[in-house]
Design an enzyme around this catalytic site. Structure first.
Site, short mmCIF file in Angstrom:
data_model
loop_
_atom_site.label_atom_id
_atom_site.label_comp_id
_atom_site.label_asym_id
_atom_site.label_seq_id
_atom_site.Cartn_x
_atom_site.Cartn_y
_atom_site.Cartn_z
N ASN A 9 -8.55 -45.83 -46.59
CA ASN A 9 -8.95 -47.15 -46.08
C ASN A 9 -8.12 -47.42 -44.82
O ASN A 9 -6.94 -47.74 -44.92
CB ASN A 9 -8.67 -48.21 -47.16
CG ASN A 9 -8.90 -49.62 -46.64
OD1 ASN A 9 -9.49 -49.82 -45.57
ND2 ASN A 9 -8.45 -50.61 -47.40
N LYS A 11 -8.34 -49.79 -42.82
CA LYS A 11 -8.18 -51.22 -42.53
C LYS A 11 -8.51 -51.48 -41.05
O LYS A 11 -9.32 -50.76 -40.47
CB LYS A 11 -6.79 -51.71 -42.92
CG LYS A 11 -6.40 -51.29 -44.33
CD LYS A 11 -5.25 -52.05 -44.87
CE LYS A 11 -4.83 -51.44 -46.19
NZ LYS A 11 -3.91 -52.27 -46.92
N HIS A 94 -11.98 -55.72 -51.88
CA HIS A 94 -10.57 -55.41 -51.61
C HIS A 94 -9.77 -56.71 -51.67
O HIS A 94 -10.23 -57.76 -51.25
CB HIS A 94 -10.44 -54.75 -50.22
CG HIS A 94 -9.08 -54.16 -50.01
ND1 HIS A 94 -7.98 -54.93 -49.69
CD2 HIS A 94 -8.63 -52.88 -50.08
CE1 HIS A 94 -6.92 -54.15 -49.59
NE2 HIS A 94 -7.28 -52.90 -49.82
N GLU A 96 -7.49 -57.86 -49.94
CA GLU A 96 -7.28 -58.56 -48.65
C GLU A 96 -8.50 -59.42 -48.33
O GLU A 96 -8.37 -60.48 -47.72
CB GLU A 96 -6.98 -57.53 -47.55
CG GLU A 96 -5.58 -56.96 -47.71
CD GLU A 96 -5.38 -55.57 -47.11
OE1 GLU A 96 -6.24 -55.10 -46.35
OE2 GLU A 96 -4.34 -54.96 -47.43
N GLU A 165 -6.17 -51.65 -57.96
CA GLU A 165 -5.18 -51.83 -56.90
C GLU A 165 -4.33 -53.06 -57.20
O GLU A 165 -4.72 -54.19 -56.85
CB GLU A 165 -5.87 -52.02 -55.55
CG GLU A 165 -6.70 -50.84 -55.10
CD GLU A 165 -6.75 -50.76 -53.58
OE1 GLU A 165 -6.33 -49.74 -53.04
OE2 GLU A 165 -7.19 -51.74 -52.94
N GLY A 171 0.58 -51.85 -49.70
CA GLY A 171 1.33 -51.94 -48.45
C GLY A 171 2.78 -52.35 -48.62
O GLY A 171 3.46 -52.68 -47.65
N SER A 209 0.20 -48.17 -52.35
CA SER A 209 1.34 -47.36 -51.92
C SER A 209 1.32 -45.94 -52.48
O SER A 209 2.38 -45.36 -52.75
CB SER A 209 2.67 -48.06 -52.23
OG SER A 209 2.74 -49.29 -51.54
C1 PEP Z 1 -5.29 -50.35 -49.76
O1 PEP Z 1 -5.29 -51.12 -48.83
O2 PEP Z 1 -6.33 -50.15 -50.39
C2 PEP Z 1 -4.04 -49.67 -50.10
C3 PEP Z 1 -3.96 -49.04 -51.24
O3 PEP Z 1 -3.04 -49.74 -49.16
P1 PEP Z 1 -1.63 -48.95 -49.23
O4 PEP Z 1 -1.91 -47.53 -49.62
O5 PEP Z 1 -1.08 -49.07 -47.84
O6 PEP Z 1 -0.78 -49.64 -50.24
#
Ligand code: PEP
Length: 248
Positions: A9, A11, A94, A96, A165, A171, A209
């Protein structure tokens, strides 16, 4: 169980030049992966990525899809339009977008339905915030989020991908332990089993992460069928290591 699935992803990152360099490095090192792989660039770069990925083992995904099919929805991109560009996967819900665009469980379920109708596999994200985690509400939250999708999509739920998630892990560098993630994945699997006899074919990804160092252990858990990767998917070497760790 089908192959594992690793999805990047990106972003709101990238540029024409940066995308070409990143994909060049990925294709230079990917060989014949043992897992399925996709990247989700910002939608404006779909035409570029479609060209760059043509004939490669990396499939094209997007970070969002409209919950409407066509018409007066300024700024939206429909599932049919995405299909025109060869899109295979669409991330929906997601955290976000749930947080910044006020996407509700119902919106997410509608988006999953539009994607499925267009022949695009929705990657339905679920996950609890830190406050919910600390209050012991994880199971309640993820089940509520997934049940909206099951309710609207019925037996078609066997065609989706789910991504657990935990919001506190996205992040932040703070990853769920393999045991923590596995226990939530098992809850989700049981919920899917109650909705379809094909629950074993639904891939449940972990995201939050995941990186080159922790991927192998997370991916070795019985109900972790792949990863949704944010930050580490922007670094070719790291993303390739995660792909290599995703053996069937
Ligand atoms: C994500 O945005 O779906 C995600 C898992 O981000 P990160 O790997 O940076 O934590």
């Amino acid at each position: 169980m089908s192959k594992k699935l690793i999805v990047g992803n990106w972003k709101m990152n990238g540029s024409l030049a940066a995308n070409a360099a990143l994909v060049g490095d990925l294709l230079g090192g990917i060989g014949q992966p043992e897992c399925d792989v996709a990247v989700c660039p910002p939608a404006i770069y779909l035409a570029q990525l479609r060209g760059l990925l043509d004939g490669s083992p990396i499939e094209l995904g997007v970070q969002n899809v409209s919950m409407h099919d066509h018409g007066a929805y300024t700024g939206d991109v429909s599932a049919e339009m995405l299909k025109d560009y060869g899109v295979r996967y669409a991330i929906v819900g997601h955290s976000e977008r749930r947080q910044h665009q006020a996407e509700s469980d119902v919106h997410v379920a509608l988006k999953a339905k539009r994607a499925l109708a267009a022949g695009i596999t929705p990657i339905v994200c679920v996950g609890e915030t830190l406050r919910e985690h600390e209050a012991g509400m994880t199971e309640f939250i993820v089940k509520r989020q997934l049940s909206a999708v099951i309710h609207l999509n019925g037996h078609c739920v066997s065609e989706i991908v789910v991504a657990y998630e935990p919001v506190w892990a996205i992040g932040t560098g703070q990853t769920a332990t393999p045991e923590q993630a596995q226990s939530v994945h098992a809850v989700l699997r049981a919920q899917i089993r109650a909705a379809t006899e094909h629950a074993e074919r639904v891939r449940i990804l972990y995201g939050g992460s995941m990186n080159a160092s922790n991927a192998a252990e997370l991916l070795s858990q019985p109900d972790i069928d792949g990863g949704l990767i944010g930050g580490a998917s922007l670094k070719a070497a790291d993303f390739l290591k995660i792909i290599m760790a995703a053996k069937a």
